[in-house]
Design a protein around this motif. Structure first.
Motif, short mmCIF file in Angstrom:
data_model
loop_
_atom_site.label_atom_id
_atom_site.label_comp_id
_atom_site.label_asym_id
_atom_site.label_seq_id
_atom_site.Cartn_x
_atom_site.Cartn_y
_atom_site.Cartn_z
N SER A 3 30.12 31.40 38.26
CA SER A 3 31.32 30.90 37.61
C SER A 3 32.52 31.27 38.47
O SER A 3 32.40 31.90 39.50
CB SER A 3 31.46 31.52 36.23
OG SER A 3 31.98 32.81 36.35
N PHE A 4 33.69 30.91 37.98
CA PHE A 4 34.91 31.17 38.74
C PHE A 4 35.06 32.65 39.04
O PHE A 4 35.55 33.03 40.08
CB PHE A 4 36.12 30.69 37.94
CG PHE A 4 37.39 30.80 38.71
CD1 PHE A 4 37.89 29.72 39.40
CD2 PHE A 4 38.08 31.99 38.74
CE1 PHE A 4 39.06 29.82 40.11
CE2 PHE A 4 39.25 32.10 39.45
CZ PHE A 4 39.74 31.01 40.14
N LEU A 5 34.67 33.49 38.11
CA LEU A 5 35.07 34.87 38.20
C LEU A 5 34.17 35.73 39.06
O LEU A 5 34.54 36.82 39.45
CB LEU A 5 35.16 35.45 36.79
CG LEU A 5 36.14 34.66 35.95
CD1 LEU A 5 36.15 35.15 34.53
CD2 LEU A 5 37.53 34.73 36.54
N ALA A 13 38.99 40.47 48.43
CA ALA A 13 39.05 41.78 48.99
C ALA A 13 39.71 41.78 50.32
O ALA A 13 39.79 40.79 50.96
CB ALA A 13 37.68 42.33 49.09
N THR A 14 40.15 42.96 50.72
CA THR A 14 40.82 43.04 52.01
C THR A 14 40.37 44.26 52.77
O THR A 14 39.41 44.89 52.40
CB THR A 14 42.33 43.08 51.85
OG1 THR A 14 42.92 42.92 53.11
CG2 THR A 14 42.83 44.34 51.22
N PHE A 15 41.11 44.60 53.81
CA PHE A 15 40.79 45.74 54.63
C PHE A 15 40.81 46.99 53.77
O PHE A 15 41.54 47.12 52.82
CB PHE A 15 41.81 45.85 55.77
CG PHE A 15 42.12 44.52 56.37
CD1 PHE A 15 43.34 43.92 56.17
CD2 PHE A 15 41.15 43.85 57.11
CE1 PHE A 15 43.62 42.68 56.71
CE2 PHE A 15 41.43 42.62 57.64
CZ PHE A 15 42.66 42.03 57.45
N LEU A 136 36.46 41.90 38.25
CA LEU A 136 37.62 42.77 38.19
C LEU A 136 38.81 42.24 38.99
O LEU A 136 39.95 42.63 38.75
CB LEU A 136 37.26 44.18 38.70
CG LEU A 136 36.35 45.01 37.80
CD1 LEU A 136 36.04 46.35 38.45
CD2 LEU A 136 36.97 45.22 36.43
N ILE A 137 38.53 41.34 39.93
CA ILE A 137 39.62 40.77 40.72
C ILE A 137 40.66 40.10 39.83
O ILE A 137 41.85 40.11 40.12
CB ILE A 137 39.06 39.75 41.73
CG1 ILE A 137 38.11 40.42 42.71
CG2 ILE A 137 40.20 39.07 42.50
CD1 ILE A 137 38.72 41.48 43.57
N ARG A 154 39.07 43.85 48.63
CA ARG A 154 37.71 43.91 49.17
C ARG A 154 36.75 43.81 48.01
O ARG A 154 36.76 44.62 47.09
CB ARG A 154 37.49 45.19 49.96
CG ARG A 154 36.05 45.34 50.47
CD ARG A 154 35.90 46.59 51.32
NE ARG A 154 34.58 47.16 51.17
CZ ARG A 154 33.56 46.95 52.01
NH1 ARG A 154 33.73 46.17 53.06
NH2 ARG A 154 32.39 47.52 51.79
N MET A 155 35.91 42.78 48.04
CA MET A 155 34.95 42.52 46.97
C MET A 155 33.54 42.87 47.42
O MET A 155 33.12 42.53 48.52
CB MET A 155 35.02 41.05 46.58
CG MET A 155 34.08 40.64 45.45
SD MET A 155 32.41 40.18 45.99
CE MET A 155 32.72 38.74 46.99
#
Length: 227
Positions: A3-5, A13-15, A136-137, A154-155
């Protein structure tokens, strides 16, 4: 199917240096959404509820006569970070069922997955401080837009870690519980897939979530009420 989530591979996510989140007060809520999924109208419910030991359960359910999606994350707040502990994804579509469980072991700093998942997606994947799962994003985006923070995360989800970023693409008026509010529109593009979220002041989650694939709407969630 996702799904979207849970990113498209869904989420963000990032560095590692940008992984920490600003502190905020976690509060329980129930959000009801009008949904469109697989071309049919559906109902969506997103909840955040307290559990024992200072933990929280964040859940999304989307259901219509053709399909049902359910996602849930158990997490804790640590120094302003939302730290996932476990997750469960389940989907039912015609002729197919799928269920996946995730475990985030912060003692060993490893994430693993079980259930209907390919062997190469079972992990372990090394965890870094500030890592979140896809669900959680949504809380992080709503909070960071309000605070004017970079939308980089960061995922760690679906058997892998991925760095993704959202960008602000404009403003748009939306009606929530009969009131007009100005929402900030953010977007993330990944190949032929795009995720768009609308964030309204004072709302703990996006007031609208849209997933597009190949230029067509795949999943659309628009909030009806929040309590």
């Amino acid at each position: 199917m996702k799904s979207f989530l849970r990113p498209l591979p869904l989420a963000a996510a990032t560095f590692a240096a940008l992984a920490s989140l600003p502190a905020f007060a976690v509060q329980p809520f129930t959000a009801n959404y009008q949904a469109s999924y697989m071309g049919l109208q559906a109902n969506g419910v997103m909840t955040l509820a307290a559990e024992n030991g200072g933990k929280w359960r964040y859940t999304l359910q989307v259901k219509n006569q053709l399909a049902e999606l359910s996602q849930s994350t158990l997490f804790e707040e640590r120094s302003g970070q939302l730290r996932p502990l476990s997750g469960h994804d389940a989907s039912v579509i015609p002729f197919k069922r799928r269920a996946v469980d995730a475990r985030y072991d912060w003692g060993s700093n490893q994430a693993t997955w079980s259930g209907d998942v390919k062997p190469e997606r079972r992990g372990p994947v090394a965890l870094q401080s500030g890592d979140m799962d896809g669900l959680l994003i949504n809380l992080a985006i709503a909070r960071d837009v309000a605070a004017g923070k970079p939308l980089n995360y960061r995922m760690v989800d679906d058997g892998r870690a991925k760095t993704l970023s959202y960008r602000v693409v404009g403003k748009e008026n939306m009606t929530i519980d009969g009131k007009t509010v100005e929402a900030t529109k953010v977007s993330r593009v990944d190949g032929n897939k795009e995720q768009i979220a609308w964030i309204a002041p004072g709302m703990p989650v996006p007031v609208r979530l849209l997933q597009r694939e190949g230029g067509k709407d795949a999943l659309d969630l628009t909030i009806k009420s929040l309590r």
